[in-house]
Write an enzyme that holds these catalytic residues in place. Structure first.
Site, PDB file in Angstrom:
ATOM      1  N   THR A 135     -17.924  26.952 -12.444  1.00 42.68           N
ATOM      2  CA  THR A 135     -18.190  25.523 -12.293  1.00 42.68           C
ATOM      3  C   THR A 135     -17.044  24.816 -11.560  1.00 42.68           C
ATOM      4  O   THR A 135     -15.885  25.255 -11.642  1.00 42.68           O
ATOM      5  CB  THR A 135     -18.372  24.885 -13.694  1.00 42.68           C
ATOM      6  OG1 THR A 135     -18.302  23.473 -13.584  1.00 42.68           O
ATOM      7  CG2 THR A 135     -17.292  25.330 -14.671  1.00 42.68           C
ATOM      8  N   ASP A 136     -17.368  23.700 -10.917  1.00 38.65           N
ATOM      9  CA  ASP A 136     -16.324  22.898 -10.258  1.00 38.65           C
ATOM     10  C   ASP A 136     -15.382  22.265 -11.288  1.00 38.65           C
ATOM     11  O   ASP A 136     -14.289  21.824 -10.939  1.00 38.65           O
ATOM     12  CB  ASP A 136     -16.944  21.818  -9.363  1.00 38.65           C
ATOM     13  CG  ASP A 136     -17.784  20.782 -10.111  1.00 38.65           C
ATOM     14  OD1 ASP A 136     -18.057  20.977 -11.317  1.00 38.65           O
ATOM     15  OD2 ASP A 136     -18.179  19.775  -9.484  1.00 38.65           O
ATOM     16  N   GLU A 137     -15.802  22.264 -12.565  1.00 40.93           N
ATOM     17  CA  GLU A 137     -14.979  21.596 -13.582  1.00 40.93           C
ATOM     18  C   GLU A 137     -13.648  22.305 -13.798  1.00 40.93           C
ATOM     19  O   GLU A 137     -12.720  21.734 -14.376  1.00 40.93           O
ATOM     20  CB  GLU A 137     -15.760  21.448 -14.897  1.00 40.93           C
ATOM     21  CG  GLU A 137     -17.034  20.667 -14.686  1.00 40.93           C
ATOM     22  CD  GLU A 137     -17.715  20.179 -15.960  1.00 40.93           C
ATOM     23  OE1 GLU A 137     -17.043  19.985 -16.979  1.00 40.93           O
ATOM     24  OE2 GLU A 137     -18.946  19.995 -15.912  1.00 40.93           O
ATOM     25  N   TYR A 160     -14.374  23.359 -22.648  1.00 43.38           N
ATOM     26  CA  TYR A 160     -15.403  24.034 -21.832  1.00 43.38           C
ATOM     27  C   TYR A 160     -14.804  24.499 -20.505  1.00 43.38           C
ATOM     28  O   TYR A 160     -14.860  25.682 -20.155  1.00 43.38           O
ATOM     29  CB  TYR A 160     -16.591  23.098 -21.573  1.00 43.38           C
ATOM     30  CG  TYR A 160     -17.477  23.547 -20.432  1.00 43.38           C
ATOM     31  CD1 TYR A 160     -18.205  24.735 -20.515  1.00 43.38           C
ATOM     32  CD2 TYR A 160     -17.591  22.789 -19.253  1.00 43.38           C
ATOM     33  CE1 TYR A 160     -19.008  25.173 -19.457  1.00 43.38           C
ATOM     34  CE2 TYR A 160     -18.382  23.206 -18.203  1.00 43.38           C
ATOM     35  CZ  TYR A 160     -19.093  24.399 -18.304  1.00 43.38           C
ATOM     36  OH  TYR A 160     -19.879  24.815 -17.260  1.00 43.38           O
ATOM     37  N   LYS A 164     -14.074  28.324 -18.971  1.00 44.71           N
ATOM     38  CA  LYS A 164     -14.650  28.833 -17.717  1.00 44.71           C
ATOM     39  C   LYS A 164     -13.527  29.254 -16.750  1.00 44.71           C
ATOM     40  O   LYS A 164     -13.638  30.271 -16.061  1.00 44.71           O
ATOM     41  CB  LYS A 164     -15.537  27.760 -17.057  1.00 44.71           C
ATOM     42  CG  LYS A 164     -16.802  27.397 -17.816  1.00 44.71           C
ATOM     43  CD  LYS A 164     -17.817  28.526 -17.886  1.00 44.71           C
ATOM     44  CE  LYS A 164     -18.460  28.850 -16.563  1.00 44.71           C
ATOM     45  NZ  LYS A 164     -19.515  29.896 -16.728  1.00 44.71           N
TER      46      LYS A 164
END
Ligand code: NAD
Ligand code: TYD
Length: 355
Positions: A135-137, A160, A164
């Site tokens: 994810t870009d997060e 989260y 990741k």
């Protein structure tokens, strides 16, 4: 190629199964999912009879080495696309442990099992591949300008995104240390059918249809880069097929929007499509901000565009129209996934395998 896809009963996983079986009419998928609260086999009930023949579902937990090991023994897996994850930031704030277990340890179990199996079977040299859906997060947050590129240092802020990012580092380590044939994709926020109604867009639709208030965190001016889920599935397929081993590819919609703008647009569409004039902006309720809330995400997707020729196809207005219409037409689905009542039924009756 025998492809193992994890997290197939979730939002992106189920959309990917439809995409892949449609796009590759000669291929099959072995799909696994532990049917957590976010995983519903109901999401796969629109597969045609012919597609179902090319889809094997196994209820399994990616954190369980015995279950994953058995799958690799029973099916000659030579491709893995790992989408199974705990994915909701708010849940990760309240209960981080399961995020660390599934997202980090689960990814490691898959890598380690694939490594052993592929070394033993010589699959490594015959084109076996492992794609990690990230994810870009992991990049953290942006100010008012700039974009995340693949070279942006990772700087996650929520449990989260930290889990990741950790998984990404382990995947990369398996490439650098053992020569595992891996690729990583990092995508921006997805929207579309089959998304569990805890994420912003389906939550707004569900609450509004039930005339419940819509919680807007902080000032509602946080920015996300939205991508229609089918465009993401197409990108994953492409990176898996043609991406360069050891590389990371950012995927984004080039559609930056403030949360409050999205919410108002959904309310407008719902009022128009249902004719219910009580669905108004009065439902919006500004609430306490999410702790550690990332302000802005924006993706520079030029690498995947230049190397693999991918760009988004579905404009936001078209995608959001279709999405709102889908949820209006699938209110029975919403009720079922929210209650979880079908989860056990499907686990017993639909599975080809059950541990
Ligand atoms: P989701 O929560 O809808 O689905 C996740 C699926 O994984 C569920 O079906 C769940 O049951 C399954 N799962 C959870 N723990 C498991 C375990 N231990 N073993 C086996 N299965 C397990 O999430 P999603 O939105 O479909 O996200 C899929 C992937 O894409 C995730 O890796 C996520 O980080 C990534 N991603 C999502 C978005 C987004 O906007 N939704 C954006 C970028 C990346
Ligand atoms: P979300 O869908 O949880 O995705 P992510 O946090 O992974 O980007 O949230 C999208 C944005 O919407 C995020 O800025 C948080 C905000 N949000 C709300 O304002 N209210 C809500 O009820 C939810 C679920 C999210």
């Amino acid at each position: 190629m025998t492809l193992l896809v994890t997290g197939v009963a979730g939002f992106i996983g189920s959309n990917f199964v439809y995409h892949y079986l449609d796009r590759h009419p000669e291929r099959t998928i072995t799909g696994i999912d532990n049917l957590s609260y976010a995983g519903n086999l109901d999401n796969l009930s629109a597969l045609t009879d012919e597609q179902q023949e090319r889809f094997i579902f196994v209820k399994a937990d990616i954190t369980n080495p015995d279950q994953v090991g058995t799958i690799f023994e029973d099916y000659p897996v030579d491709g893995v696309i790992n989408m199974a994850a705990e994915t909701h930031v708010d849940r990760s704030i309240h209960d981080p442990q399961v995020f660390l277990k599934t997202n980090i340890l689960g990814t490691h179990v898959l890598l380690e099992t694939a490594k052993h199996s592929w070394q033993k079977r010589g699959a490594w040299k015959k084109g076996a591949k492992f794609l990690q859906v990230s994810t870009d997060e992991v990049y953290g947050t942006l100010g008012e300008s700039g974009f995340f590129s693949e070279a942006t240092p990772i700087d996650p802020h929520s449990p989260y995104s930290a889990s990741k990012a950790s998984a990404d580092l382990i995947v990369k380590a398996y490439h650098d240390t053992y020569g595992m044939p891996v690729t990583i994709t990092r995508c921006s926020n997805n929207y579309g059918a089959y998304q569990f109604p805890e994420k912003l867009i389906p939550l707004v639709i569900t609450n509004a249809l039930h005339h419940k208030s819509i919680p807007v965190y902080g000032d509602g001016k946080q920015v996300r880069d939205w991508l229609y889920v089918e465009d993401h599935c197409r990108a994953i397929d492409l990176v898996f097929e043609e991406g360069r081993t050891g590389e990371t590819y950012n995927i984004g919609g080039n559609t930056e929007k403030e949360n409050i703008i999205i919410i108002k647009e959904i309310l407008r569409l719902l009022e128009t499509m249902t004719g219910d004039t009580t669905i108004t902006q009065e439902l919006i309720s500004f609430v306490k901000d999410r702790p550690g809330h990332d302000r802005r995400y924006a993706i520079d997707a030029s690498k995947i565009r230049k190397e693999l020729g991918w760009s988004p196809r579905v404009p936001f207005q078209e995608g959001i129209d279709q999405t709102v219409r889908w949820y209006i037409d699938h209110q029975d689905w919403m009720a079922r996934v929210m209650s979880g009542e079908y989860r056990d039924f499907y686990a017993k009756n639909y599975n080809n395998r059950n541990f």
